[in-house]
Every structure is written in structure tokens, then in C-alpha cells.
Design an enzyme around this catalytic site. Structure first.
Site, PDB file in Angstrom:
ATOM      1  N   ASP A   1      -6.143   1.870  -3.093  1.00 58.12           N
ATOM      2  CA  ASP A   1      -7.393   1.576  -2.387  1.00 58.12           C
ATOM      3  C   ASP A   1      -7.915   2.798  -1.650  1.00 58.12           C
ATOM      4  O   ASP A   1      -8.933   2.742  -0.980  1.00 58.12           O
ATOM      5  CB  ASP A   1      -7.242   0.386  -1.439  1.00 58.12           C
TER       6      ASP A   1
ATOM      7  N   ASP B   1      -2.647   6.216  -3.218  1.00 58.81           N
ATOM      8  CA  ASP B   1      -1.506   5.591  -2.584  1.00 58.81           C
ATOM      9  C   ASP B   1      -1.011   4.466  -3.486  1.00 58.81           C
ATOM     10  O   ASP B   1      -1.501   4.295  -4.593  1.00 58.81           O
ATOM     11  CB  ASP B   1      -1.855   5.087  -1.175  1.00 58.81           C
TER      12      ASP B   1
ATOM     13  N   ASP C   1      -1.281   1.248  -3.769  1.00 65.72           N
ATOM     14  CA  ASP C   1      -2.165   0.217  -4.328  1.00 65.72           C
ATOM     15  C   ASP C   1      -3.543   0.752  -4.687  1.00 65.72           C
ATOM     16  O   ASP C   1      -4.418  -0.002  -5.088  1.00 65.72           O
ATOM     17  CB  ASP C   1      -2.286  -0.972  -3.384  1.00 65.72           C
TER      18      ASP C   1
ATOM     19  N   SER D   1       0.815  -1.207   0.000  1.00 62.68           N
ATOM     20  CA  SER D   1       0.000   0.000   0.000  1.00 62.68           C
ATOM     21  C   SER D   1       0.853   1.263   0.000  1.00 62.68           C
ATOM     22  O   SER D   1       1.640   1.496  -0.905  1.00 62.68           O
ATOM     23  CB  SER D   1      -0.968  -0.056   1.186  1.00 62.68           C
TER      24      SER D   1
END
Length: 444
Positions: free
Chosen positions: A243, A239, A241, A102
Site C-alpha cells: 500500500d 512494503d 502489503d 503490512s
């Protein structure tokens, strides 16, 4: 021993804490556990990753582990975490694996698991997988070994899903998107353009090393400058990843997850889609969000910190919107986890539909100054039962009344107590937080 799974999968320094051997064993155990729960068919797993260098190594290990346990693998390549969650359901897989840390720095990596339908695994299943790491196994041979296929249209499937969840075209909007040199570097600019926006992409050239490096949602200064420089209507920062996201208005002012939730809550309430007229947030959400929702007769339910707790409340109560101040926002009608691209599309759609600027939309919420002090302590339990701490908190709450808030929260991983104070003025919040921090430190 400490539990292997944290609040968001297994994470650590790649090739030291999170080794290929651990990744292989973890994937194999996950496949065996899922097969034991449903023996009606051969398990199928989808595997995606962000672009950090160690993801290539860990992907190979995960795929080997899954196939060694008899699971077939659909390899997705580099995609955002919410794309992997969506494709678990879309491709009717039994398991999803996302290899990403992440927003963490490049040397870290992680393994995040999704159950059938794209939902996060329950704690009990994670415990079974962890227990299975040490269990003796019999491996399949011959045709029992799993097979591997690539899914070349994985990104397009996700893009079409996002477009179908965007209620209004984005024509006329100019957006700068900071992709954090991460998993959204290809997906985000493409889907925003297909939705009708003019897109200027920055930090969208991942090389395996530069993910999250002075960019993305944790470092929005470059985005703020770019929005002003290009005369854009807004900026979006993801960010590593993707999400989550935070936004920037046309003047370069940061719009955080609380403000985004306020904008979306009012939009859903207006369209009759805000189930039970309720928003879910964590205890760390700003008091300004509480006051804004109260002013518009919207209920606000709070959970512990962590998007998994928000997700649990959304699912348990059948609600339509929840999230965190950090920018994790969940819209269960369209996603089973936080989705920064979906969130950004819904915000931009609201702007296009109303003709209002992001600053005007976000003005529904007045973000109160919030001060957070991390206090090292010898004994968190002693602080929790301290009469001196209780009396000090009560005194500050009495001083602030309805215009402020106090929250003391022990860290889940360190000998720290987090002291958070909100007040109408920053100096007031800082003074109260410092005062409480002194009492907390003395009580331990």
C-alpha cells in the site's frame, strides 16, 4: 479496556494476540453489522491476504466467520491491500477483508476491513463490530449459511485497472522493484512490464517466512545497490502489503514519500487535475515539501499522522492527492486507499512523458535535515502543559525562523513524546532536538 481497532485495523502477534478464534469472531461480527445496516440482500465479502505463513490460518478463520454469519465470500488469494480495496468496489461487494501486517515482521499479522466501495470503515462501524464480539447471536442454518467462491482473475482485474490509470507508456525505462517478498511479488513486476518498462525484480520469492526480512521499503539498501549495479533508471521498494512505496534514483539516492508527492503534485497541477490546487500531507512531512509547494503556488493542508486522516481530508474536501512521508500516497480518482503500485506507475509515467530523470524531477524539493528523538516520559499530559517546554520550543523556533520547524507529538500508544526538528544543517537540527528532549524529560 483498550480499543481493539487501531489506526489500521486489528494487528498483533499471530496465534497469540491475533488468534483464529478472534479472527473468526471479528469476521462474523462484521458480517452481522453490515447485514443489519442493509437488509436488502445477502452480504458479500471479498477476502485477500499477504503471503506470510499465518495468513493461511487466519484466512480460513475469517472465511469461516463470514459464512457462519450468512455472508457469501469471494476469495482473492494473495494480493496487495489496494487490490482488495479496488475489488470491493469492482465486484460490488459489501465488505473487504485484507489479512496483512503490512511492513511488520513475519510473526505479526493483521485484519483490515473495507466498507462497500473500498473505503476504510468509519470509527462508529468499527465500534459496532467490536461490541458485537460479546453479543449473543443466532446463527443461520441450511441455505442461510454463506458460500465460498474463488476469483481466479482477481489479479488480472487489478492489473487492468492499474494500466488504465497510467497516462503514458513506460517504454525505455529500466526499473528495479523490491517486492519485500510480500503481496506485490507477482503483481508489481507483471504490471510494470505490461506498462512497457524493463523490470528487474528482487525479493520477489515469498515463502511465507521471508516477508519484509531485510528488504522492501523499510530496508532499501539492497535496492539502492541493485539500481546502480544494473544501471537502472530507478528503483521502487514496496512494503509487505504494497500500500506504499519509496523510490531510488539512478544514482542510488532515496526518494521518499514527500518527494514523490512533490513530483505528482506538479504533474497533476500541470494537467489541471490537482483539485483546488491543494495537496494533503501529515504534520510529519518535511518542511522542504511546504517550501516547494509554496514556490509553485500549491496549497498544502496538513493532518494528524496516519493515512486514515489523510484519506478523511481528501474525501471531505474532494481533493486529488495526499499522502505521507513513509510513501503512502493516495490518488482518489483511481484508488480509495494508498496504492504503492499505482504511485510507482504514475511516477514512472511522469519520467517517460517528460524525458527527465527521477533525480531531476525530485529536485523540485529540497529535503531539509530532519531529526526525531523519542523521549520517554512519566506523564505526557504534564509535558503538554509545561511552561518550560513551551518556552524552549518558542526559543528554538525563533532561532530557526522560516528555515526550520519544531514539532512535539505525544505517542498514541506509549509514554513517549516525539521531538522533531528540521533545520538547514543536520548538526543544527540535532543540537536543537537534543536540547528540547532534555527539557521535555525534565518536565515530566
Amino acid at each position: 479496556m483498550a480499543r481493539l481497532f487501531g489506526t489500521d485495523g486489528v494487528r498483533g502477534l499471530a496465534n497469540e494476540e491475533l488468534t483464529p478464534e478472534l479472527a473468526l469472531s471479528l469476521a462474523a461480527s462484521a458480517a452481522r453489522v453490515l447485514a443489519a445496516h442493509d437488509r436488502s440482500h445477502r452480504p458479500v465479502a471479498v477476502v485477500g491476504r499477504d503471503p506470510r505463513a499465518s495468513g493461511e490460518m487466519l484466512e480460513a478463520a475469517v472465511v469461516a466467520g463470514l459464512t457462519s454469519a450468512g455472508a457469501d465470500v469471494l476469495r482473492l488469494g494473495v494480493l496487495p491491500t489496494p487490490a482488495v480495496a479496488y475489488l470491493v468496489g469492482s465486484l460490488e461487494a459489501d465488505l473487504g477483508v485484507m489479512i496483512s501486517a503490512s511492513h511488520n515482521p513475519m510473526p505479526d499479522n493483521g485484519i483490515k476491513l473495507f466498507a462497500a466501495g473500498g473505503h476504510k470503515l468509519p470509527d462508529g462501524i468499527e465500534d459496532e463490530i467490536e461490541a458485537g464480539l460479546a453479543a449473543p447471536v443466532t446463527r443461520p442454518t441450511g441455505i442461510g449459511v454463506g458460500r465460498v467462491k474463488d476469483v481466479p482473475d482477481a489479479g488480472e482485474r487489478y492489473t487492468q485497472h492499474l494500466l488504465s490509470a497510467t497516462p503514458h507508456p513506460l517504454a525505455g525505462l529500466r526499473v528495479v522493484v523490491d517486492c519485500a517478498n510480500g503481496a506485490s511479488s507477482f503483481a508489481a513486476p507483471e504490471v510494470y512490464r505490461k506498462a512497457g518498462a524493463e523490470v528487474i525484480a528482487i525479493h520477489a520469492d515469498p515463502d511465507g517466512v521471508n516477508i519484509n526480512e531485510h528488504c522492501g521499503s523499510n530496508h532499501p539498501d539492497a535496492l539502492r545497490a541493485a539500481v546502480v549495479e544494473h544501471g537502472a533508471d530507478l528503483g521502487i521498494a514496496h512494503d509487505g502489503d504494497a500500500d506504499r512505496c519509496v523510490a531510488v534514483d539512478a544514482a542510488g539516492e532515496l526518494i521518499d514519500g514527500d518527494q514523490i508527492m512533490a513530483v505528482l503534485a506538479l504533474a497533476l497541477a500541470e494537467s489541471g487535475e490537482l483539485t483546488k490546487n491543494t495537496l494533503v500531507a501529515t504534520v510529519m512531512s518535511n518542511l522542504g515539501l511546504h517550501l516547494a509547494m509554496r514556490a509553485h503556488d500549491i496549497n498544502l493542508v496538513t493532518t494528524a499522522v496516519g493515512d486514515r486522516y489523510v484519506l478523511e481530508e481528501l474525501r471531505a474536501s474532494g481533493l486529488a492527492l495526499g499522502g505521507e512521508q513513509s510513501g503512502h500516497v493516495v490518488l482518489p480518482a483511481f484508488a480509495t486507499t494508498g496504492d504503492g503500485l499505482l504511485t510507482a506507475l504514475r511516477v514512472m509515467s511522469r519520467m517517460a512523458a517528460t524525458g527527465k530523470s527521477l533525480a531531476d524531477l525530485a529536485a523540485v524539493m529540497n529535503r531539509l535535515p530532519q531529526v526525531l528523538v523519542n523521549v520517554p516520559v512519566a506523564d505526557k499530559a504534564a509535558v503538554a502543559v509545561s511552561a518550560a517546554v513551551r518556552d524552549a520550543v518558542g526559543a528554538v523556533e525563533a532561532e530557526l525562523g522560516d528555515e526550520g520547524r519544531v514539532l512535539l507529538r505525544p505517542s498514541g500508544t506509549e509514554q513517549l513524546v516525539r521531538v522533531m526538528v528540521e533545520a538547514p544543517a543536520h548538526d543544527t537540527a540535532q543540537a536543537a532536538a537534543d536540547r528540547l528532549a532534555g527539557v521535555v524529560s525534565s518536565a515530566s
